[in-house]
Design a protein around this motif. Sequence first.
Motif, PDB file in Angstrom:
ATOM      1  N   ALA A  63      64.519  59.693  43.745  1.00 17.17           N
ATOM      2  CA  ALA A  63      64.871  59.971  45.135  1.00 17.17           C
ATOM      3  C   ALA A  63      64.918  58.652  45.909  1.00 17.17           C
ATOM      4  CB  ALA A  63      63.837  60.903  45.758  1.00 17.17           C
ATOM      5  N   PRO A  64      65.656  58.605  47.027  1.00 19.28           N
ATOM      6  CA  PRO A  64      65.738  57.368  47.810  1.00 19.28           C
ATOM      7  C   PRO A  64      64.377  56.790  48.182  1.00 19.28           C
ATOM      8  CG  PRO A  64      67.400  58.905  48.557  1.00 19.28           C
ATOM      9  CD  PRO A  64      66.573  59.639  47.544  1.00 19.28           C
ATOM     10  N   ALA A  65      63.436  57.653  48.545  1.00 24.73           N
ATOM     11  CA  ALA A  65      62.122  57.174  48.968  1.00 24.73           C
ATOM     12  C   ALA A  65      61.331  56.534  47.826  1.00 24.73           C
ATOM     13  CB  ALA A  65      61.316  58.324  49.572  1.00 24.73           C
ATOM     14  N   GLN A  66      61.724  56.815  46.576  1.00 23.81           N
ATOM     15  CA  GLN A  66      61.009  56.270  45.421  1.00 23.81           C
ATOM     16  C   GLN A  66      61.531  54.900  45.002  1.00 23.81           C
ATOM     17  OE1 GLN A  66      61.894  59.791  42.963  1.00 23.81           O
ATOM     18  NE2 GLN A  66      59.700  60.138  42.779  1.00 23.81           N
ATOM     19  N   ALA A  67      62.648  54.483  45.558  1.00 22.05           N
ATOM     20  CA  ALA A  67      63.264  53.219  45.143  1.00 22.05           C
ATOM     21  C   ALA A  67      62.492  52.026  45.690  1.00 22.05           C
ATOM     22  CB  ALA A  67      64.714  53.166  45.615  1.00 22.05           C
ATOM     23  N   ALA A  68      62.394  50.988  44.878  1.00 25.99           N
ATOM     24  CA  ALA A  68      61.768  49.743  45.336  1.00 25.99           C
ATOM     25  C   ALA A  68      62.648  49.054  46.369  1.00 25.99           C
ATOM     26  CB  ALA A  68      61.533  48.814  44.140  1.00 25.99           C
TER      27      ALA A  68
END
Length: 476
Positions: A359-364
């Motif tokens: 998910a977008p929120a999990q991306a570094a």
Amino acid sequence: MPAYEAVIGLEVHAQLLTSSKLFCSCPVRFGDEPNENICEVCAGMPGALPRLNKKAVELAAKAGLALQCTVNPMSLFSRKNYFYPDLPAGFQTSQLTPPICEHGHLDVTVQDATRRIGITRIHLEDDAGKCVHGQGATLIDLNRAGTGLIEIVSEPDIRSAEEAAAYMRAIHAILVCIGATDGNMEEGSLRCDANVSIRPKGSTTLGTRTEIKNLNSFRNIQRAVEFEIRRQEGCLEDGESIVQETRLFDAVKQVTVSMRSKEDAHDYRYFPNPDLPPVLVLAEELQAWEAELPELPEARKLRFIQRLGLNEEEAAALTAERATADFFEQALALCSNAKRVAQLMAAEFLRECAQQNIAPAQAAFGAAHVAELATLIDEGIISARIAHDIFPELFASGAMPRAFVTEKGLVQVSDSSELEGVVAEVLAENPAEVEGYRGGKTKLLSFFVGQVMRKTKGKANPALVNSLLEESLGKH
């Protein structure tokens, strides 16, 4: 051959995003050991009394409000009686009349045509358990039993498989946006049954319908309905009757197969559940819940198009999930060029997220990273091409773009005196192409630009290169 029209209605089951079950305090968790999260109530023990989860009522009412339904101030729970191994009480606690919500609608757009799909009702109910088949035995896992669901029943207003999938996508986006469900279709949080029939075009008489059970992906919904329409058309053209039955979709063979005949509607012997009082929704509660609703996906998409200048495709991609739209607006707060941020999000960021299955929120690589990369392009420090080339490495490492570009020596060359020499060199090396351009083959300009970019390893400012080439080629 007669031309047929499909008549389709969907029954969408959404698992409510509550921490505990509908009528007891057992936790709702996916993947726990079998029969770990059960008690006397959800196991259907005689004499165990249910107690309604108020959060489930709130989420059901919010779903109704988001789907333009009337939320009834009073609704009732009934016992829906049938016998199946994973239904320990011998009945499902559901709502018949009145349900918590009814008389709504959802507008669905397919191929630039928008149609309104009516929603008959939304009702609360508890889920059954799960049968696990294998090794000559069937085992029962009751972890899911008693989990709170809403069932969203559409009118038979859907006319194609593509429309059915679009309706399901819209339902998914809305329910996830308002926090009513996590929308995880692989885990069964959102699934649907499709009722499909066909009739000659122009007829108002409904044909015999079949029910396709437990469809749990947008692709399977579309393919199952497509196959069923073709199958029914084939039956009628061959002079066969369509049998009212329940069917399953074989995703490997891409066909529906008969599960059981359903010549008559089941008599579930509904009667009011004597252990549960009426559900009352106060006007002030409903008003407070409505005020808590976020901006819905369709309204957000329209705002992105009208106020930010995004095109339909970009806006649709950015509002398909609330988390993605939130991420975009966080980046936009740091870089005002909405078009640039949207292009990076749609073309680069979402592609990487999909490839990594995160998910977008999990991306570094966060919103601040996207905004900084967009700013570097706007400032002419790097080209859009360089941004594309380095994006996978930036995404994987989580490095801030400005520091990364400086460290790697990727700063764009925007010094005209430096580029003039490269342009002169390219023109000297390609006299035939220069003559062709001056003879009217102006499309050769892109060839020269490519040669300059190759010599500068992609660092030359493309706009400046175009300008210098046009100036030099214009001289005879």
